[in-house]
Design an enzyme around this catalytic site. Structure first.
Site, PDB file in Angstrom:
ATOM      1  N   TRP A 118       0.857  -1.183   0.000  1.00 27.45           N
ATOM      2  CA  TRP A 118       0.000   0.000   0.000  1.00 27.45           C
ATOM      3  C   TRP A 118       0.892   1.230   0.000  1.00 27.45           C
ATOM      4  CZ3 TRP A 118      -0.199   4.100   3.462  1.00 27.45           C
ATOM      5  CH2 TRP A 118      -1.166   5.070   3.166  1.00 27.45           C
ATOM      6  N   GLU A 165      -3.046  -2.964  -2.635  1.00 23.76           N
ATOM      7  CA  GLU A 165      -4.167  -2.383  -1.895  1.00 23.76           C
ATOM      8  C   GLU A 165      -4.462  -0.967  -2.370  1.00 23.76           C
ATOM      9  OE1 GLU A 165      -5.208  -1.066   2.735  1.00 23.76           O
ATOM     10  OE2 GLU A 165      -3.361  -2.158   2.265  1.00 23.76           O
ATOM     11  N   LYS A 195      -6.868   2.751  -2.464  1.00 23.18           N
ATOM     12  CA  LYS A 195      -7.463   3.705  -1.536  1.00 23.18           C
ATOM     13  C   LYS A 195      -8.177   4.785  -2.330  1.00 23.18           C
ATOM     14  CE  LYS A 195      -6.544   6.071   2.809  1.00 23.18           C
ATOM     15  NZ  LYS A 195      -5.567   6.323   3.870  1.00 23.18           N
ATOM     16  N   ASP A 222      -9.592  -3.009   1.433  1.00 22.33           N
ATOM     17  CA  ASP A 222      -9.644  -2.442   2.779  1.00 22.33           C
ATOM     18  C   ASP A 222     -10.993  -1.770   2.949  1.00 22.33           C
ATOM     19  OD1 ASP A 222      -9.419  -0.374   4.899  1.00 22.33           O
ATOM     20  OD2 ASP A 222      -7.354  -1.051   5.022  1.00 22.33           O
ATOM     21  N   HIS A 277     -11.297   2.048   2.595  1.00 25.42           N
ATOM     22  CA  HIS A 277     -10.649   2.722   1.479  1.00 25.42           C
ATOM     23  C   HIS A 277     -11.573   3.000   0.306  1.00 25.42           C
ATOM     24  CE1 HIS A 277      -6.226   1.674   2.639  1.00 25.42           C
ATOM     25  NE2 HIS A 277      -6.885   2.322   3.590  1.00 25.42           N
ATOM     26  N   HIS A 289      -8.588  -6.229   4.409  1.00 21.89           N
ATOM     27  CA  HIS A 289      -8.240  -5.520   5.634  1.00 21.89           C
ATOM     28  C   HIS A 289      -9.549  -4.972   6.177  1.00 21.89           C
ATOM     29  CE1 HIS A 289      -3.641  -4.609   5.228  1.00 21.89           C
ATOM     30  NE2 HIS A 289      -3.903  -5.872   5.464  1.00 21.89           N
ATOM     31  N   ASP A 317     -11.232   7.205   6.214  1.00 16.06           N
ATOM     32  CA  ASP A 317     -10.510   5.977   6.564  1.00 16.06           C
ATOM     33  C   ASP A 317      -9.970   6.109   7.985  1.00 16.06           C
ATOM     34  OD1 ASP A 317      -9.176   3.550   6.435  1.00 16.06           O
ATOM     35  OD2 ASP A 317      -7.392   4.439   5.548  1.00 16.06           O
ATOM     36  N   ASP A 328     -10.261   4.063  10.584  1.00 15.47           N
ATOM     37  CA  ASP A 328      -9.712   2.861  11.207  1.00 15.47           C
ATOM     38  C   ASP A 328     -10.160   2.673  12.652  1.00 15.47           C
ATOM     39  OD1 ASP A 328      -7.998   1.763   9.047  1.00 15.47           O
ATOM     40  OD2 ASP A 328      -7.023   3.706   9.222  1.00 15.47           O
ATOM     41  N   ASP A 336      -7.255  -4.091  10.266  1.00 13.57           N
ATOM     42  CA  ASP A 336      -6.452  -2.871  10.154  1.00 13.57           C
ATOM     43  C   ASP A 336      -7.178  -1.717  10.826  1.00 13.57           C
ATOM     44  OD1 ASP A 336      -4.687  -0.892   9.550  1.00 13.57           O
ATOM     45  OD2 ASP A 336      -4.936  -0.985   7.381  1.00 13.57           O
TER      46      ASP A 336
END
Length: 421
Positions: A184, A225, A227, A258, A261, A285, A293, A295, A325
């Site tokens: 990433w 990955e 985004k 993800d 993302h 993820h 994002d 998380d 993640d």
């Protein structure tokens, strides 16, 4: 009523729909979750010349007891693993190398810098996954790495990714389990770019160079990955979903999805079946985006349930590589791992306890009324009783009992650690 008694009652209710609960638990036991090490130290890593966190990544909060050494981080992970049912994997970033006080640039990292992690994983029968770290570094200060217009900077990051693949291959050989190596990058622009194609051409060339070195797929699986945007790359990200989807399919690499993302209205669960048609494996993820994002710790919400359902009802438990993640420094970090990982496992169990075959029949018959009615009815089925039984059988605390263990660990370890610093 005991956990066993509650389980037997729940089991009978599920079995009235032809659901083999014991078989579901046996399947669940075989599914490893890749637990990210960076929740435990706020994505800091252990580089001697440690840099401030950058690359559009932000960790908020200052809960006491953050791990500051590899030994502390592994100790905290061990505590979390005692509270999580199943046998799992640990996901490392390159910045978690141990170099014995020596400054080692990222493009010079070698397998022996991760030997302590390998030995520890062997001791605890854990798999390991790996990520090159293309952020928090002077050569990434302008938000560009593998797509940088400066060839020398691109070459540095290319060498770092190549070194990471070699490290992963070594780890895979040592542990007898293939390592998922995921790339990433933060590359993008804050404002609308005048050239979108040029950076993507450079990224493609960089990836082609990285993957030109033959690495045994028995020990290493490559993933890329995407985004949508990040802090400092709000207008344009070089490695978009479309870019990496095309690259992964054309070059036989895994496309890693993800959950944070994408646009807030996009559901990653909806993408899994589409990718499985064109790739033998898909990587995830799982996090919980709130406004961006961000998380957050994974919650047992509708999207997590839908991810579990997509994996289970498509018989893809061996085809979807599930990683986590998230990084929250506002709460106890061991608790964050425990809550998030247990929720991911819960989502899979929830899906395994659904009459998935019957629901497919209703859909094919066009009986959407019955399909919706059954889906809604199962939301109040005694799933929790089966979960508690599974935890007890796997020798981890059921219900909220795990929190007592976290509180004790905080008093015995984390508070003392915080007072020392």
């Amino acid at each position: 009523m005991t956990i066993e008694q509650r389980y037997q009652l729940a089991k009978a209710q599920y079995e009235s729909w032809g659901i083999d609960v014991d078989a579901a638990l046996a399947k669940l036991k075989q599914v490893p979750i890749s637990i990210h090490c960076w929740q435990g130290d706020d994505v800091g890593g252990f580089e001697v010349n440690k840099q401030a966190l950058s690359g559009g990544i932000d960790v908020t909060g200052n809960y006491p007891g953050k791990a500051t050494t590899p030994e502390e981080l592994r100790q905290d992970i061990e505590q979390a693993l005692k509270l999580i049912p199943g046998q799992h994997r640990i996901n490392l970033h390159a910045i978690y190398a141990e170099t014995n006080g020596e400054i080692v640039e990222r493009d010079q990292l070698k397998p022996h810098h991760f030997q302590n992690w390998i030995d520890w994983a062997k001791k605890h029968q854990l798999g390991i996954d790996f990520n090159p770290t293309l952020f928090s570094h002077p050569k990434a200060d302008d938000g560009l790495t593998l797509s940088h217009p400066d060839q020398s900077i691109r070459d540095f990051w290319i060498r770092h990714c190549q070194a990471s693949r070699r490290i992963a291959e070594h780890i895979g050989k040592e542990l007898g389990s293939p390592v998922l190596t995921n790339i990433w990058i933060p590359d993008g622009y804050k404002d609308t770019p005048s050239d979108r194609l040029g950076p993507r051409k450079r990224l493609k060339e960089s990836l082609d160079t990285i993957f030109s070195e033959e690495i045994d797929s028995t020990y290493n699986l490559d993933a890329v990955e995407s985004k949508l945007f990040g802090i400092g790359s709000e207008a344009y990200v070089v490695g978009s979903h479309e870019f990496y989807l095309g690259y992964a399919v054309q070059n036989n690499k895994l496309c890693l999805l993800d959950t944070g993302h994408y646009h807030p209205t996009e559901m990653v669960s909806n993408k899994i079946s589409a990718l499985l048609l064109f790739s033998d494996k898909v990587a995830l993820h799982v996090s919980r985006p709130v406004r961006w994002d961000s998380d957050h710790v994974v919650s047992f919400d509708d999207e997590l349930k839908e991810i579990g359902l997509e994996i289970v009802r498509n018989d893809a438990l061996n085809n979807v590589l599930i990683g986590l993640d998230f990084f929250d420094a506002s709460i106890n970090r061991v608790a964050a791992w425990t809550i998030g990982t247990r929720n991911m496992i819960k989502a899979l169990l929830y899906a395994l306890l659904m009459p998935n075959d019957q629901l497919k029949v209703y859909q094919e018959q066009g009986d959407y009324t019955k399909r919706l009615a059954v889906l809604e009815e199962f939301k109040s089925y005694p799933f929790g009783a089966v979960w508690d039984y599974y935890c007890e059988r796997m020798d981890v605390p059921a219900g909220l009992d795990w929190l007592d263990h976290v509180n004790k660990y905080e008093d015995d370890v984390l508070v003392k650690r915080a007072n020392k610093s």
